[in-house]
Design a protein around this motif. Structure first.
Motif, mmCIF file in Angstrom:
data_model
loop_
_atom_site.group_PDB
_atom_site.id
_atom_site.type_symbol
_atom_site.label_atom_id
_atom_site.label_comp_id
_atom_site.label_asym_id
_atom_site.label_seq_id
_atom_site.Cartn_x
_atom_site.Cartn_y
_atom_site.Cartn_z
ATOM 1 N N LYS A 69 32.989 24.784 -6.899
ATOM 2 C CA LYS A 69 32.549 23.930 -8.005
ATOM 3 C C LYS A 69 33.152 22.551 -7.843
ATOM 4 C CE LYS A 69 30.454 23.235 -11.981
ATOM 5 N NZ LYS A 69 30.332 21.790 -11.821
ATOM 6 N N ASN A 70 32.305 21.528 -7.964
ATOM 7 C CA ASN A 70 32.768 20.152 -7.894
ATOM 8 C C ASN A 70 32.645 19.530 -9.278
ATOM 9 O OD1 ASN A 70 33.469 17.554 -7.148
ATOM 10 N ND2 ASN A 70 31.418 17.041 -6.466
ATOM 11 N N GLU A 71 33.763 19.451 -9.985
ATOM 12 C CA GLU A 71 33.734 18.967 -11.364
ATOM 13 C C GLU A 71 33.310 17.500 -11.452
ATOM 14 O OE1 GLU A 71 34.005 21.001 -13.747
ATOM 15 O OE2 GLU A 71 34.879 22.742 -12.740
ATOM 16 N N SER A 72 33.580 16.726 -10.404
ATOM 17 C CA SER A 72 33.300 15.290 -10.455
ATOM 18 C C SER A 72 31.803 14.991 -10.501
ATOM 19 C CB SER A 72 33.936 14.582 -9.253
ATOM 20 O OG SER A 72 35.345 14.726 -9.269
ATOM 21 N N THR A 73 30.994 15.796 -9.820
ATOM 22 C CA THR A 73 29.556 15.511 -9.739
ATOM 23 C C THR A 73 28.696 16.562 -10.428
ATOM 24 O OG1 THR A 73 29.306 16.680 -7.637
ATOM 25 C CG2 THR A 73 29.912 14.360 -7.519
ATOM 26 N N SER A 74 29.311 17.514 -11.096
ATOM 27 C CA SER A 74 28.586 18.591 -11.771
ATOM 28 C C SER A 74 27.737 19.397 -10.796
ATOM 29 C CB SER A 74 27.703 18.033 -12.901
ATOM 30 O OG SER A 74 28.494 17.357 -13.853
ATOM 31 N N GLY A 75 28.111 19.398 -9.549
ATOM 32 C CA GLY A 75 27.410 20.171 -8.539
ATOM 33 C C GLY A 75 28.363 21.120 -7.834
ATOM 34 N N PHE A 76 27.933 21.611 -6.690
ATOM 35 C CA PHE A 76 28.717 22.565 -5.920
ATOM 36 C C PHE A 76 28.805 22.077 -4.471
ATOM 37 C CE2 PHE A 76 26.936 24.800 -9.475
ATOM 38 C CZ PHE A 76 27.948 25.646 -9.889
ATOM 39 N N ILE A 77 30.017 22.038 -3.954
ATOM 40 C CA ILE A 77 30.185 21.751 -2.528
ATOM 41 C C ILE A 77 29.868 23.026 -1.761
ATOM 42 C CG2 ILE A 77 31.787 21.079 -0.703
ATOM 43 C CD1 ILE A 77 33.309 19.445 -2.724
ATOM 44 N N VAL A 78 28.944 22.937 -0.813
ATOM 45 C CA VAL A 78 28.545 24.102 -0.025
ATOM 46 C C VAL A 78 28.725 23.793 1.458
ATOM 47 C CG1 VAL A 78 26.926 24.958 -1.765
ATOM 48 C CG2 VAL A 78 26.117 23.353 -0.012
ATOM 49 N N GLN A 79 28.942 24.849 2.205
ATOM 50 C CA GLN A 79 29.069 24.725 3.665
ATOM 51 C C GLN A 79 28.008 25.603 4.318
ATOM 52 O OE1 GLN A 79 32.512 26.502 5.681
ATOM 53 N NE2 GLN A 79 32.780 24.594 6.813
ATOM 54 N N ASN A 80 27.196 24.998 5.192
ATOM 55 C CA ASN A 80 26.130 25.768 5.833
ATOM 56 C C ASN A 80 26.653 26.542 7.042
ATOM 57 O OD1 ASN A 80 26.304 23.924 7.973
ATOM 58 N ND2 ASN A 80 24.517 22.746 7.322
ATOM 59 N N GLN A 81 25.765 27.252 7.704
ATOM 60 C CA GLN A 81 26.186 28.106 8.815
ATOM 61 C C GLN A 81 26.664 27.307 10.019
ATOM 62 O OE1 GLN A 81 23.945 31.755 9.554
ATOM 63 N NE2 GLN A 81 22.668 31.322 7.769
ATOM 64 N N SER A 82 26.348 26.022 10.054
ATOM 65 C CA SER A 82 26.834 25.156 11.134
ATOM 66 C C SER A 82 28.195 24.559 10.821
ATOM 67 C CB SER A 82 25.822 24.034 11.396
ATOM 68 O OG SER A 82 24.575 24.556 11.794
ATOM 69 N N GLY A 83 28.720 24.868 9.628
ATOM 70 C CA GLY A 83 30.036 24.355 9.252
ATOM 71 C C GLY A 83 30.003 23.006 8.573
ATOM 72 N N GLN A 84 28.800 22.463 8.297
ATOM 73 C CA GLN A 84 28.696 21.165 7.631
ATOM 74 C C GLN A 84 28.587 21.349 6.118
ATOM 75 O OE1 GLN A 84 25.290 19.691 9.975
ATOM 76 N NE2 GLN A 84 26.658 18.068 10.688
ATOM 77 N N LYS A 85 28.953 20.284 5.384
ATOM 78 C CA LYS A 85 29.039 20.375 3.931
ATOM 79 C C LYS A 85 28.112 19.378 3.246
ATOM 80 C CE LYS A 85 33.836 21.973 4.009
ATOM 81 N NZ LYS A 85 35.231 21.715 3.565
ATOM 82 N N SER A 86 27.639 19.774 2.077
ATOM 83 C CA SER A 86 26.873 18.896 1.206
ATOM 84 C C SER A 86 27.153 19.324 -0.232
ATOM 85 C CB SER A 86 25.385 18.970 1.531
ATOM 86 O OG SER A 86 24.674 17.940 0.859
ATOM 87 N N ILE A 87 26.456 18.701 -1.193
ATOM 88 C CA ILE A 87 26.612 19.066 -2.599
ATOM 89 C C ILE A 87 25.236 19.393 -3.157
ATOM 90 C CG2 ILE A 87 27.339 18.288 -4.884
ATOM 91 C CD1 ILE A 87 29.428 16.563 -3.581
ATOM 92 N N VAL A 88 25.135 20.524 -3.842
ATOM 93 C CA VAL A 88 23.865 20.974 -4.401
ATOM 94 C C VAL A 88 24.032 21.254 -5.891
ATOM 95 C CG1 VAL A 88 23.170 22.001 -2.200
ATOM 96 C CG2 VAL A 88 24.278 23.437 -3.932
ATOM 97 N N THR A 89 22.897 21.287 -6.598
ATOM 98 C CA THR A 89 22.893 21.678 -8.007
ATOM 99 C C THR A 89 22.957 23.198 -8.108
ATOM 100 O OG1 THR A 89 20.500 21.932 -8.212
ATOM 101 C CG2 THR A 89 21.409 19.699 -8.497
ATOM 102 N N ILE A 90 23.060 23.690 -9.329
ATOM 103 C CA ILE A 90 23.115 25.131 -9.531
ATOM 104 C C ILE A 90 21.793 25.804 -9.155
ATOM 105 C CG2 ILE A 90 22.310 25.244 -11.936
ATOM 106 C CD1 ILE A 90 24.843 27.140 -12.327
ATOM 107 N N ASN A 91 20.725 25.005 -8.982
ATOM 108 C CA ASN A 91 19.433 25.522 -8.532
ATOM 109 C C ASN A 91 19.177 25.238 -7.055
ATOM 110 O OD1 ASN A 91 18.552 26.607 -11.092
ATOM 111 N ND2 ASN A 91 18.306 24.489 -11.765
#
Length: 225
Positions: A69-91
């Motif tokens: 959970k990323n409180e600053s952006t109201s989103g979620f930091i996620v890591q894909n199978q390649s090891g890279q990260k982004s931020i997504v909504t709850i949907n």
């Protein structure tokens, strides 16, 4: 919402206080979120998603190696199978359209320190560039004034704030942190000095005029030919 995460036979599920099963015991782990209607779940393939425990639908499928959970952006930091990260909504809608090697959040700020293709920079949550992604390094933790120790593309050291302002000029060949001390031993053209941190903006309190500086608990041992 009066629900409990429970473990049974090595698997996790969700029950209520009357022991009614709300979410079946199919998960390797379950982590509660502040919003009581959702939980982070881990499947048998060690992939993570988010489950709505009202309708038992995955709002984020179990396709990520990591979710936080990323409180600053109201989103979620996620890591894909390649090891890279982004931020997504709850949907599972991407807030950041690009994928990064690293993402570091800052408490109560919407700006982010990111690493991409081996270089660091600062962006906001709309991916506007605050500090170009061209720095060799930016520390993930700040000093008390909010300055981050960094190294620019030319190999020089200085400090930046999360809003992109330079708080210590990038003119040093090295800035070495001393454990437990609010000082940096600076180096410029093979000469040593001292920069004070954690007491306002980083400030040079001893210019680089010395051959060597050793830091003791309350003293500096300096040498000069």
């Amino acid at each position: 919402n009066n629900l409990l995460v429970a473990n049974k036979d090595g698997k996790y599920g969700v029950i209520d206080f009357e022991n009614k099963i709300i979410a079946d015991f199919n998960w390797k782990s379950i982590s509660k979120l502040n919003d009581g209607n959702y939980v982070i779940v881990q499947n048998n393939q060690n992939m993570y998603g988010i489950l709505n425990i009202i309708n038992l639908k995955l709002t984020i499928p179990c396709i990520y190696k990591y979710i936080d959970k990323n409180e600053s952006t109201s989103g979620f930091i996620v890591q894909n199978q390649s090891g890279q990260k982004s931020i997504v909504t709850i949907n599972n809608e991407q807030i950041l359209k690009n994928w990064y090697d690293e993402i570091y959040t800052v408490s109560n700020r919407r700006n982010l320190i990111v690493k991409k293709s081996g270089k660091y920079g600062i962006i906001d949550d709309q991916e506007n560039i605050i500090l170009p992604i061209e720095y060799n390094s930016i520390k993930s933790y700040p000093y008390n004034d909010g300055s981050y120790l960094a190294q620019n593309a030319e190999g020089k050291f200085g400090c930046v704030a999360i809003d992109g302002k330079i708080t210590l000029p990038f003119e040093y060949d090295q800035l070495n942190e001393s454990s437990g001390q609010s000082i940096l031993v600076s180096n410029k053209k093979k000469r040593c000095g001292i920069v004070q941190v954690n007491q306002g903006l980083p400030t040079e309190i001893l210019t680089c005029d010395y051959d060597d500086i050793q830091v003791n608990r309350q003293t500096f041992i300096i040498s000069k030919a």
